[in-house]
Write an enzyme that holds these catalytic residues in place. Structure first.
Site: not given
Ligand code: FES
Length: 188
Positions: A152-153
């Site tokens: 996701c990040h």
């Protein structure tokens, strides 16, 4: 003599009166207590977790099929759970890091059970915003520290599932668990 007899009679009558009142009071209190129990018991019963809630509260995991270097994904309380058997090399990599330099300082020992350091049990929930990291499935990206990678990040966790890079503030959470045999654990 007559007055003495009267007094004794009154005295006895008085004691009987007291005894009767005591009996009535005791009976009333006992009845009230029974009423209180009758009210409390159903409340307590309502507060006891049902069998399906208890089943959700703990999860048994069979370790026999997890080879060194492999991990499985399962669930604990409806959330992803990773169970991984570390290789000696992965243990060595985790141990050679000075834990005091880490964002969330913890040693592998502190994250595993005494004498069973190879069994790493963590929630599969990234501590940034809750995505499920990669690395437990066959062939998945384990990130540059060889543990788990959150797509996701970009958080990277090492072989002890400790945060090493990216925005996640904490290591992957280790739930409460215990060994029920050499090849099984009970989580929760
Ligand atoms: S949720 Fe994992 S890095 Fe953001």
């Amino acid at each position: 003599m007559a007055s003495v007899e009267t007094t004794e009679t009154e005295g006895l009558a008085g004691e009987d009166g007291v005894r009767r009142r005591d009996f009535i009071n005791i009976a009333a209190v006992s009845f009230a207590s029974a009423g209180a129990v009758a009210v409390v018991v159903p409340l307590v019963n309502q507060m006891n977790p049902s069998a399906d809630v208890l089943a959700l509260a703990s999860t048994e995991v069979d370790l026999s099929s997890i080879q060194p270097g492999q991990a499985i994904k399962t669930t604990f309380r409806s959330q992803p759970l990773f169970v991984r058997q570390l290789t000696p090399k992965e243990i060595e990599e985790a141990d050679k890091v000075d834990a005091s330099t880490l964002r969330d300082p913890q040693t592998l020992e502190e994250r595993t059970v005494d004498g069973k350091k190879q069994w790493l049990v963590t929630m599969g929930v990234c501590t940034h915003l809750g995505c499920v990291p990669l690395g437990a499935g066959e062939g998945e990206n384990k990130g540059e520290y060889g543990g788990y990678f959150c797509p996701c990040h970009g958080s990277s966790y090492d072989t002890a599932a400790r945060i090493r890079k990216g925005p996640a503030p904490k290591n992957l959470e280790v739930p409460k668990f215990s060994f029920t045999s050499d090849t099984a654990i009970l989580v929760g």
